[in-house]
Design a protein around this motif. Structure first.
Motif, PDB file in Angstrom:
ATOM      1  N   ARG A  60      35.021  -0.430  -0.989  1.00 23.10           N
ATOM      2  CA  ARG A  60      35.212   0.955  -1.443  1.00 23.10           C
ATOM      3  C   ARG A  60      35.073   1.011  -2.951  1.00 23.10           C
ATOM      4  O   ARG A  60      35.248   0.018  -3.657  1.00 23.10           O
ATOM      5  N   GLU A  82      40.628   6.081   4.257  1.00 24.05           N
ATOM      6  CA  GLU A  82      41.829   5.345   3.837  1.00 24.05           C
ATOM      7  C   GLU A  82      43.115   5.984   4.340  1.00 24.05           C
ATOM      8  O   GLU A  82      44.068   5.299   4.671  1.00 24.05           O
ATOM      9  N   TRP A 109      36.300   3.612   2.549  1.00 20.72           N
ATOM     10  CA  TRP A 109      35.732   2.300   2.851  1.00 20.72           C
ATOM     11  C   TRP A 109      34.378   2.508   3.504  1.00 20.72           C
ATOM     12  O   TRP A 109      34.223   3.378   4.368  1.00 20.72           O
ATOM     13  N   ALA A 139      36.978  -5.238   1.330  1.00 23.78           N
ATOM     14  CA  ALA A 139      37.993  -5.251   2.388  1.00 23.78           C
ATOM     15  C   ALA A 139      38.414  -6.692   2.658  1.00 23.78           C
ATOM     16  O   ALA A 139      37.632  -7.625   2.503  1.00 23.78           O
TER      17      ALA A 139
END
Length: 160
Positions: A60, A82, A109, A139
């Motif tokens: 992200r 999110e 994301w 992530a």
């Protein structure tokens, strides 16, 4: 249509840490102040997924990003909100029923991957405010725990 190898050479692309290849093609000479410091007003890159690098790993950015399919594809974007945990899939492609561009708000994301018989996909991105690695996060396992309903998919999209 150019091959992936021809595009890498012609556009002077380099490997990207999230997968694929990229080159920054524009950085605004004007800056703006953000909550995280000064940033260029806008930056832009070329981003290429290929048969040997078919996945842009889940990450992200704080900034908003516009993605424009330039050639090849289709390429699927997976977008994970999110806050709500909602997962969306958007496919960019040249078929009449597919999109040619995609807006991704900052904080979402996202991952991208070639689908179908695609050999490559060339996407150009405009980032506002401009991209800075300090505003970027990959992530990790913590995201798997936060969104167990997407565990298998997330696991397939994280860097290992």
């Amino acid at each position: 249509m150019s091959t992936a190898a021809e595009l890498i050479t012609r556009l002077a692309l380099e490997k990207h840490p999230e997968g694929g290849y990229f080159k920054r093609i524009h950085t605004s000479a004007h800056a703006i102040e953000t909550a995280n410091g000064e940033r260029a007003r806008v930056t832009s890159i070329h981003y290429l997924l290929t048969a040997d690098e078919p996945l842009g790993r889940l990450h992200r950015n704080r900034s908003d990003i516009l993605h424009y399919l330039q050639g090849g594809g289709p390429v699927e974007y997976l977008l994970l909100d999110e806050v709500s945990g909602e997962l969306r899939r958007v496919t960019l492609g040249h078929a009449p029923d597919l999109q040619l561009f995609l807006f991704v708000p900052g904080g979402v994301w996202k991952a991208s991957r070639l689908i179908g018989a695609a050999r490559h996909a060339l996407v150009s991105e405009a980032v506002v405010p401009g991209f800075d690695f300090a505003d970027h996060a990959f992530a990790d396992a913590a995201l798997l725990e936060r969104f167990p309903q997407h565990r298998e998919l997330i696991y397939s999209l994280v860097r290992r």
